[in-house]
Scaffold this active site. Structure first.
Site, PDB file in Angstrom:
ATOM      1  N   ASP A 223       7.001  -9.081 -12.651  1.00  0.00           N
ATOM      2  CA  ASP A 223       6.915  -7.646 -12.883  1.00  0.00           C
ATOM      3  C   ASP A 223       7.740  -7.346 -14.131  1.00  0.00           C
ATOM      4  O   ASP A 223       8.971  -7.425 -14.105  1.00  0.00           O
ATOM      5  CB  ASP A 223       7.445  -6.873 -11.684  1.00  0.00           C
ATOM      6  CG  ASP A 223       7.170  -5.375 -11.781  1.00  0.00           C
ATOM      7  OD1 ASP A 223       6.870  -4.895 -12.893  1.00  0.00           O
ATOM      8  OD2 ASP A 223       7.262  -4.691 -10.737  1.00  0.00           O
ATOM      9  N   GLU A 225       7.302  -4.434 -15.882  1.00  0.00           N
ATOM     10  CA  GLU A 225       7.090  -2.997 -15.978  1.00  0.00           C
ATOM     11  C   GLU A 225       5.746  -2.691 -16.625  1.00  0.00           C
ATOM     12  O   GLU A 225       5.367  -3.268 -17.645  1.00  0.00           O
ATOM     13  CB  GLU A 225       8.231  -2.272 -16.704  1.00  0.00           C
ATOM     14  CG  GLU A 225       8.148  -0.746 -16.574  1.00  0.00           C
ATOM     15  CD  GLU A 225       8.121  -0.271 -15.122  1.00  0.00           C
ATOM     16  OE1 GLU A 225       7.018  -0.232 -14.541  1.00  0.00           O
ATOM     17  OE2 GLU A 225       9.197   0.047 -14.573  1.00  0.00           O
ATOM     18  N   ASP A 301      10.694   1.640 -10.790  1.00  0.00           N
ATOM     19  CA  ASP A 301      10.659   3.097 -10.688  1.00  0.00           C
ATOM     20  C   ASP A 301      10.744   3.559  -9.230  1.00  0.00           C
ATOM     21  O   ASP A 301      10.372   4.677  -8.912  1.00  0.00           O
ATOM     22  CB  ASP A 301       9.398   3.654 -11.344  1.00  0.00           C
ATOM     23  CG  ASP A 301       8.124   3.021 -10.788  1.00  0.00           C
ATOM     24  OD1 ASP A 301       8.223   2.196  -9.860  1.00  0.00           O
ATOM     25  OD2 ASP A 301       7.031   3.349 -11.283  1.00  0.00           O
ATOM     26  N   HIS A 420       0.037   1.600  15.677  1.00  0.00           N
ATOM     27  CA  HIS A 420       0.697   2.797  15.158  1.00  0.00           C
ATOM     28  C   HIS A 420      -0.003   3.247  13.889  1.00  0.00           C
ATOM     29  O   HIS A 420      -0.471   2.441  13.076  1.00  0.00           O
ATOM     30  CB  HIS A 420       2.187   2.555  14.906  1.00  0.00           C
ATOM     31  CG  HIS A 420       2.492   1.528  13.857  1.00  0.00           C
ATOM     32  ND1 HIS A 420       2.552   1.816  12.509  1.00  0.00           N
ATOM     33  CD2 HIS A 420       2.778   0.206  13.959  1.00  0.00           C
ATOM     34  CE1 HIS A 420       2.853   0.733  11.835  1.00  0.00           C
ATOM     35  NE2 HIS A 420       2.989  -0.276  12.688  1.00  0.00           N
ATOM     36  N   ASP A 439      -0.503  -3.478  12.257  1.00  0.00           N
ATOM     37  CA  ASP A 439      -0.108  -2.254  12.953  1.00  0.00           C
ATOM     38  C   ASP A 439      -0.231  -2.388  14.471  1.00  0.00           C
ATOM     39  O   ASP A 439       0.360  -1.596  15.214  1.00  0.00           O
ATOM     40  CB  ASP A 439      -0.973  -1.077  12.496  1.00  0.00           C
ATOM     41  CG  ASP A 439      -0.680  -0.633  11.075  1.00  0.00           C
ATOM     42  OD1 ASP A 439       0.308  -1.100  10.495  1.00  0.00           O
ATOM     43  OD2 ASP A 439      -1.462   0.191  10.544  1.00  0.00           O
ATOM     44  N   HIS A 467       8.677   7.400  24.082  1.00  0.00           N
ATOM     45  CA  HIS A 467       7.956   8.587  24.543  1.00  0.00           C
ATOM     46  C   HIS A 467       8.757   9.826  24.176  1.00  0.00           C
ATOM     47  O   HIS A 467       9.993   9.851  24.264  1.00  0.00           O
ATOM     48  CB  HIS A 467       7.673   8.522  26.050  1.00  0.00           C
ATOM     49  CG  HIS A 467       8.884   8.515  26.924  1.00  0.00           C
ATOM     50  ND1 HIS A 467       9.483   9.657  27.396  1.00  0.00           N
ATOM     51  CD2 HIS A 467       9.617   7.475  27.421  1.00  0.00           C
ATOM     52  CE1 HIS A 467      10.526   9.344  28.141  1.00  0.00           C
ATOM     53  NE2 HIS A 467      10.640   8.017  28.175  1.00  0.00           N
ATOM     54  N   ASP A 492      14.603   6.366  26.259  1.00  0.00           N
ATOM     55  CA  ASP A 492      13.202   6.625  25.908  1.00  0.00           C
ATOM     56  C   ASP A 492      12.502   5.401  25.334  1.00  0.00           C
ATOM     57  O   ASP A 492      11.272   5.295  25.390  1.00  0.00           O
ATOM     58  CB  ASP A 492      13.111   7.748  24.878  1.00  0.00           C
ATOM     59  CG  ASP A 492      13.517   9.105  25.422  1.00  0.00           C
ATOM     60  OD1 ASP A 492      13.691   9.225  26.652  1.00  0.00           O
ATOM     61  OD2 ASP A 492      13.666  10.043  24.618  1.00  0.00           O
TER      62      ASP A 492
END
Length: 502
Positions: A223, A225, A301, A420, A439, A467, A492
């Site tokens: 990388d 930029e 950035d 999720h 997920d 929950h 919870d």
């Protein structure tokens, strides 16, 4: 070959309480390119280093502890962390610089891309998201989920302008995505995109927006930029291979109109060179204009959409020789990185039907269920309707995104799984994508309140099934959302796993 062999022998590895006779930074120093930054949560990178490697903070009382090697030059004391964090959650707050220059990494501040927290700062990594062993001893890496990042904008001794530098990192080769940008290395000092050539960092992932390598990725790239480069051009370098190893050694080094990408299996074998030659033929990259900040897990950035896992890495003064890097690779291989279990406590039987009962005093008769596509909690008994009993029963599957953990398939809608989405739990059909499967993957650990289990998101290991007003989320222990409230979190987020109703 003779030079490489003599270098390795000079820094031979020991099977003793100290992991190495000479660490990576001792090898770099001997090669005339000393480390100016050295970061690892898994081990010491100098043979005499015994100071703290990193710091963790626990949620229960905001106390912190520094984690040091078990002995000078050795593996991190994971047992001290486990004891300190028992019964609560912990975050990695500082990754200390071992070079002596004070180039420590802390929570990254906002830049062109704001962080996910209310104040714009990036998230901190879970202290337990990336367990491994080194020579059979447990340690933890830095599991970077999208939105997580570390930075030092006032680093000392790092390369500026067109000055030469070297970098290596050890990454998890299976944890990546196409977001921008999972980096480690040299970046801007103001968290902003200041133009071409202002960065020089190692990138790992399968982003196809700029450069690419052979196959479908992931690749080691640089990388610099406004571009991820795999070679002299902005496009494809067929000599930069897709990575298939679980542990990856990634190297990027650069000097005056010269730079290189090298890589290897961090668990065996030797380095290969994927590119070595002139700077990219694009305005702004020759000469380089590096600014000298240090980043981990984010772009210069503060671009925060990438994921990956970092175990160790360094930055050097000067352009290291291939022979020096070959000796470093031999040292990494001899550290014997290996996988270990992602779950703690009793496991689940794949293929079995289970239920998950809430343990909060208000709701101990409620079970994880679904209403349509919404995953919620409902009161379920043996006399409940057959439909409700099926909605509150889940078939345990090997994790779709990581088979070391679990996925939960609906009993009444086979092929649909708890996943999720925007941190709410939903029931959706498996669409076959990498994102869905990650997920829908969750790991287990002992319940925070001494009951049952806590169910942790594999891809966001700071987040757990919780929950809240009878709806369920992957929630952090304190955070910006209402359902992240620290109050009653331990109750919870603890569930008793029992036999399914259907």
């Amino acid at each position: 070959m003779t030079l490489m062999r003599s270098t390795v022998l000079a820094f031979g590895l020991l099977a003793s309480s100290s992991l190495v006779a000479a660490g990576p930074c001792d090898i770099y120093a001997s090669g005339g390119t000393p480390c100016v930054a050295a970061h690892s949560t898994t081990r010491a990178l100098y043979n005499s280093f015994s100071s703290p490697l990193y710091q963790v903070r626990r949620a229960s009382d905001s106390a912190t502890i520094n984690i040091s090697p078990l002995s000078a030059g050795g593996v991190a004391n994971a047992g001290a962390q486990d004891s300190f964090c028992a019964g609560t959650t912990c975050l990695i707050t500082v990754i200390y610089d071992q070079s002596g220059r004070g180039n420590h990494l802390t929570q990254a501040p906002p830049g062109d891309f704001r962080g996910p927290e209310a104040n714009g700062y990036d998230n901190l990594a879970s202290a337990i998201g990336a367990p491994v062993t080194l020579n059979g001893q447990k340690a933890y890496g830095v599991f970077v989920s999208p939105g997580t990042g570390y930075r030092n904008n006032v680093a000392s001794g790092t390369a500026r302008g067109d000055a030469a530098q070297g970098m290596y990192s050890v990454f998890d080769g299976t944890h990546y995505n196409g977001g921008c940008c999972f980096d480690y290395g040299n970046a801007e000092t103001n968290n902003r995109n200041n133009g071409n050539g202002r960065m020089e960092a190692i990138y790992y992932g399968d982003n196809r927006g700029w450069g690419t390598g052979a196959g479908s990725g992931p690749w080691i790239m640089a990388d610099l930029e406004n571009g991820l480069f795999s070679g002299i051009n902005t496009g494809n370098n067929g000599g930069d291979p897709s990575i298939t190893w679980r542990f990856v050694t990634a190297i990027v080094k650069g000097g005056s109109n010269l730079w290189a990408i090298r890589g290897a299996n961090a668990a065996s074998g030797s380095l290969s060179t994927y590119y070595s030659g002139a700077r990219p033929r694009v305005t702004g990259y020759n000469p380089m204009q590096k600014e000298g900040a240090i980043i981990l897990g984010i772009g210069g950035d503060n671009s925060i959409s990438a994921q990956g896992t970092f175990y160790e890495g360094v930055m050097t003064s000067g352009y290291p020789s291939d022979a020096t890097e070959n000796a470093v690779q031999a040292n990494i291989v001899a550290a014997r990185y290996a996988t270990t279990g992602l779950n703690s406590g009793p496991g689940l039987s794949v293929g079995s039907s289970v239920s998950l009962r809430a343990t909060t005093a208000c709701c101990a008769n409620r079970y994880l269920a679904h209403t349509g596509n919404t995953v919620d909690t409902q009161v379920v008994t043996s006399s409940s309707s057959a439909a409700l009993r099926q909605q509150a029963s889940w078939t345990v599957r090997a994790g779709l995104g990581n088979s070391a953990c679990y996925s939960f398939e609906s009993r009444d809608r086979p092929g649909s799984y708890i996943r999720h989405y925007d941190f709410a739990l939903q029931l959706n059909a498996d669409d076959g994508t990498k994102q869905f499967r990650e997920d829908a993957t969750f790991c287990l650990q002992p319940g925070f309140n001494g009951q049952g289990n806590a169910v942790r998101s594999w891809g966001y290991p700071t987040r757990y099934f919780r929950h809240w007003a009878n709806v369920t989320y992957t929630a952090s222990n304190g955070g910006v959302h209402e359902y992240d409230s620290a109050g009653l979190f331990n109750d919870d987020a603890s569930w008793v796993v029992g036999a399914g109703f259907a």
